[in-house]
Design a protein around this motif. Sequence first.
Motif, PDB file in Angstrom:
ATOM      1  N   ALA A 111      -4.245  18.661 -29.681  1.00  0.00           N
ATOM      2  CA  ALA A 111      -3.514  18.189 -28.477  1.00  0.00           C
ATOM      3  C   ALA A 111      -3.804  19.009 -26.979  1.00  0.00           C
ATOM      4  O   ALA A 111      -3.087  17.971 -25.770  1.00  0.00           O
ATOM      5  N   ALA A 112      -3.178  19.741 -27.123  1.00  0.00           N
ATOM      6  CA  ALA A 112      -3.282  20.598 -26.123  1.00  0.00           C
ATOM      7  C   ALA A 112      -4.909  20.877 -25.468  1.00  0.00           C
ATOM      8  O   ALA A 112      -4.339  20.946 -24.257  1.00  0.00           O
ATOM      9  N   VAL A 113      -5.439  21.399 -26.251  1.00  0.00           N
ATOM     10  CA  VAL A 113      -6.867  21.315 -25.255  1.00  0.00           C
ATOM     11  C   VAL A 113      -7.585  20.035 -24.556  1.00  0.00           C
ATOM     12  O   VAL A 113      -7.337  19.842 -23.640  1.00  0.00           O
ATOM     13  N   ALA A 114      -6.307  18.886 -25.162  1.00  0.00           N
ATOM     14  CA  ALA A 114      -6.896  16.965 -24.638  1.00  0.00           C
ATOM     15  C   ALA A 114      -5.820  17.044 -23.261  1.00  0.00           C
ATOM     16  O   ALA A 114      -6.319  16.576 -22.793  1.00  0.00           O
ATOM     17  N   SER A 115      -4.400  17.230 -23.720  1.00  0.00           N
ATOM     18  CA  SER A 115      -3.603  16.510 -22.737  1.00  0.00           C
ATOM     19  C   SER A 115      -3.672  18.022 -20.976  1.00  0.00           C
ATOM     20  O   SER A 115      -3.275  17.299 -20.475  1.00  0.00           O
ATOM     21  N   GLU A 116      -4.425  19.378 -21.407  1.00  0.00           N
ATOM     22  CA  GLU A 116      -3.749  20.249 -20.291  1.00  0.00           C
ATOM     23  C   GLU A 116      -5.813  20.856 -19.848  1.00  0.00           C
ATOM     24  O   GLU A 116      -5.856  21.761 -19.256  1.00  0.00           O
ATOM     25  N   GLY A 117      -6.739  19.847 -20.888  1.00  0.00           N
ATOM     26  CA  GLY A 117      -8.111  20.629 -20.569  1.00  0.00           C
ATOM     27  C   GLY A 117      -8.669  21.683 -20.779  1.00  0.00           C
ATOM     28  O   GLY A 117      -8.637  22.295 -19.611  1.00  0.00           O
ATOM     29  N   ALA A 118      -7.613  22.521 -21.315  1.00  0.00           N
ATOM     30  CA  ALA A 118      -8.781  24.050 -21.916  1.00  0.00           C
ATOM     31  C   ALA A 118      -9.617  24.278 -21.740  1.00  0.00           C
ATOM     32  O   ALA A 118     -10.454  23.882 -21.934  1.00  0.00           O
ATOM     33  N   ARG A 119     -10.017  25.368 -21.337  1.00  0.00           N
ATOM     34  CA  ARG A 119     -11.437  25.480 -20.584  1.00  0.00           C
ATOM     35  C   ARG A 119     -11.831  26.581 -22.208  1.00  0.00           C
ATOM     36  O   ARG A 119     -13.094  26.995 -22.651  1.00  0.00           O
ATOM     37  N   GLU A 120     -10.747  27.166 -22.995  1.00  0.00           N
ATOM     38  CA  GLU A 120     -11.247  28.004 -24.484  1.00  0.00           C
ATOM     39  C   GLU A 120      -9.859  28.145 -24.705  1.00  0.00           C
ATOM     40  O   GLU A 120      -8.498  28.592 -25.274  1.00  0.00           O
ATOM     41  N   GLU A 145     -14.053  21.208 -34.841  1.00  0.00           N
ATOM     42  CA  GLU A 145     -13.585  20.469 -34.089  1.00  0.00           C
ATOM     43  C   GLU A 145     -13.362  19.940 -32.626  1.00  0.00           C
ATOM     44  O   GLU A 145     -13.318  18.636 -31.149  1.00  0.00           O
ATOM     45  N   LEU A 146     -13.407  21.307 -32.000  1.00  0.00           N
ATOM     46  CA  LEU A 146     -13.211  21.006 -30.991  1.00  0.00           C
ATOM     47  C   LEU A 146     -14.033  21.069 -29.607  1.00  0.00           C
ATOM     48  O   LEU A 146     -14.953  22.103 -30.509  1.00  0.00           O
ATOM     49  N   GLN A 147     -14.044  20.584 -28.868  1.00  0.00           N
ATOM     50  CA  GLN A 147     -15.554  20.502 -27.668  1.00  0.00           C
ATOM     51  C   GLN A 147     -15.199  22.100 -26.216  1.00  0.00           C
ATOM     52  O   GLN A 147     -15.264  22.141 -25.492  1.00  0.00           O
ATOM     53  N   VAL A 148     -14.868  22.436 -26.557  1.00  0.00           N
ATOM     54  CA  VAL A 148     -14.421  24.481 -25.983  1.00  0.00           C
ATOM     55  C   VAL A 148     -14.985  25.384 -26.574  1.00  0.00           C
ATOM     56  O   VAL A 148     -14.912  26.022 -27.881  1.00  0.00           O
ATOM     57  N   PRO A 149     -15.050  26.369 -26.087  1.00  0.00           N
ATOM     58  CA  PRO A 149     -15.586  27.982 -27.140  1.00  0.00           C
ATOM     59  C   PRO A 149     -14.730  28.348 -27.756  1.00  0.00           C
ATOM     60  O   PRO A 149     -13.234  28.206 -27.230  1.00  0.00           O
ATOM     61  N   VAL A 150     -14.540  28.953 -28.956  1.00  0.00           N
ATOM     62  CA  VAL A 150     -13.352  29.554 -29.002  1.00  0.00           C
ATOM     63  C   VAL A 150     -14.122  31.134 -29.637  1.00  0.00           C
ATOM     64  O   VAL A 150     -14.974  31.446 -30.429  1.00  0.00           O
ATOM     65  N   LEU A 151     -12.917  32.098 -29.161  1.00  0.00           N
ATOM     66  CA  LEU A 151     -12.781  33.231 -29.544  1.00  0.00           C
ATOM     67  C   LEU A 151     -12.310  33.924 -30.419  1.00  0.00           C
ATOM     68  O   LEU A 151     -10.908  33.180 -30.959  1.00  0.00           O
ATOM     69  N   HIS A 152     -12.539  34.255 -31.998  1.00  0.00           N
ATOM     70  CA  HIS A 152     -11.255  35.324 -32.545  1.00  0.00           C
ATOM     71  C   HIS A 152     -11.630  36.634 -32.579  1.00  0.00           C
ATOM     72  O   HIS A 152     -12.090  37.380 -32.523  1.00  0.00           O
ATOM     73  N   LEU A 153     -10.128  36.694 -32.259  1.00  0.00           N
ATOM     74  CA  LEU A 153      -9.733  38.588 -32.457  1.00  0.00           C
ATOM     75  C   LEU A 153      -9.129  39.024 -33.533  1.00  0.00           C
ATOM     76  O   LEU A 153      -8.214  38.052 -33.916  1.00  0.00           O
TER      77      LEU A 153
END
Length: 161
Positions: A111-120, A145-153
């Motif tokens: 929901a946050a990616v969709a509503s805020e247009g998060a880039r990452e 699930e998401l269409q944005v880059p995901v980094l795992h630290l």
Amino acid sequence: MTDTILVLTEDTLAAADVAHIVSLHDGESLQYRVLVPADTERNVLVSLVDQLSMGELREALDTVLGREPEPAEATADAAEQLADSLAAFADAGVAATGTVVDDDPLPALRAAVASEGAREVVVVTYPHALEDTFHRDWASRARDELQVPVLHLYSGTSELG
């Protein structure tokens, strides 16, 4: 409009975690939004294997005995982790906002990616032996699930998950 970086964390972000996250986009003007799940449900087997692999014997005993936090306690813990994480961003001179989300953070992340247009998305966790190995960790699920880059630290380190 300023780009948003979503940060999903299972615990309070340390100063080192914030420094790593901010350094990824040095010199850019970004918004940071932190999501902290209220850990109300744990998979006993997964938790037990993780705790034993990390030498956390007392926590493993609590898991076996079914000592899970009550929902109100889990939400209060998550709120404290969120406040401390936002303070770590402020100490680094970076403004951030945040929210406590449900135990499974993927719907809130989606929901946050969709509503805020998060880039990452940056996911900060401790190592989880079973989930990381079988790609059922939050970062792997978010990548699926998401269409944005995901980094795992991994929390407190510069290691990538």
